[in-house]
Motif scaffolding. Sequence first.
Motif, PDB file in Angstrom:
ATOM      1  N   MET A 193       0.840  -1.197   0.000  1.00  0.00           N
ATOM      2  CA  MET A 193       0.000   0.000   0.000  1.00  0.00           C
ATOM      3  C   MET A 193       0.883   1.258   0.000  1.00  0.00           C
ATOM      4  SD  MET A 193      -3.065   0.676   2.650  1.00  0.00           S
ATOM      5  CE  MET A 193      -4.338   1.849   2.304  1.00  0.00           C
ATOM      6  N   VAL A 194       2.017   1.190   0.700  1.00  0.00           N
ATOM      7  CA  VAL A 194       2.969   2.305   0.708  1.00  0.00           C
ATOM      8  C   VAL A 194       3.550   2.494  -0.693  1.00  0.00           C
ATOM      9  CG1 VAL A 194       5.109   3.187   1.707  1.00  0.00           C
ATOM     10  CG2 VAL A 194       3.528   1.879   3.128  1.00  0.00           C
ATOM     11  N   ALA A 195       3.934   1.392  -1.329  1.00  0.00           N
ATOM     12  CA  ALA A 195       4.494   1.483  -2.683  1.00  0.00           C
ATOM     13  C   ALA A 195       3.475   2.038  -3.673  1.00  0.00           C
ATOM     14  CB  ALA A 195       4.980   0.106  -3.138  1.00  0.00           C
ATOM     15  N   ARG A 196       2.222   1.614  -3.536  1.00  0.00           N
ATOM     16  CA  ARG A 196       1.181   2.115  -4.439  1.00  0.00           C
ATOM     17  C   ARG A 196       0.924   3.602  -4.190  1.00  0.00           C
ATOM     18  NH1 ARG A 196      -2.374  -1.577  -3.580  1.00  0.00           N
ATOM     19  NH2 ARG A 196      -3.572  -0.499  -2.002  1.00  0.00           N
ATOM     20  N   ALA A 197       0.955   4.013  -2.930  1.00  0.00           N
ATOM     21  CA  ALA A 197       0.748   5.429  -2.611  1.00  0.00           C
ATOM     22  C   ALA A 197       1.877   6.284  -3.185  1.00  0.00           C
ATOM     23  CB  ALA A 197       0.653   5.614  -1.097  1.00  0.00           C
TER      24      ALA A 197
END
Length: 174
Positions: free
Chosen positions: A43-47
Motif C-alpha cells: 500500500m505504501v508502494a502504491r501510494a
Amino acid sequence: MTWYGIVFEVIDMRSFSNLWFWIVLAVFWSSTSHWVLGAPFDMVARARRKGGEAAQDLEDLMRINTNRFLYIVDESGLILAALIPALLVCIALLGFVYWIELAQAIFLLLAPMTLVGVLSLYTARCIRAGENHGAALWRRMRLHRVGTQMIGILSIFVTALWGMYINLTHASLM
C-alpha cells in the motif's frame, strides 16, 4: 498410553529439530516486516507510485492505526511495561536455566518482537508528531520496515545458531 503421551508423541516438543518451528519463524518475520503499523507495505508502494486516492487511503489508515496504537500505549503502557518484561524473564528462566527447549524457542520468537514493539511506538510517535503526509510518511514507514527487517535478520540468525547448537548437543548425547 495416556492422552498426553499421545499428544507429546504426535507434537514433537523439541522445537529446534521440528520443521514446523522453522516454518512458523519464517512466516512470523515475513508478516511482521510486511505489515508496517497495520498497513501492508504494498500500500505504501502504491501510494508513492500513484499518489492521489491511494496516498489519501494510506494517510487515513496510518492515522487510524497510529491513534489506536498510541491510545493503547497511553492507557495501558505502565501495565504492559511491567508484564512484558516479567513474562520474558519467566520464559527465559524456563528456557535457559531449566533447559526447556520449547521455552527457549518461544523466547527467541518473542524477545525480538519487543524491540519491534518499541520501534513501532517510536514510529507511531513520529507519525503523530508531523510525519503523517506524503514523502515524510513514506520515508518513516520505509525506515520502520528496514528496522524491522534488520531485527528479523538478526533474530533468525541467532535462532538458527542456537538451534544448531541445541541439535548438535542433543545428537552427541544420543
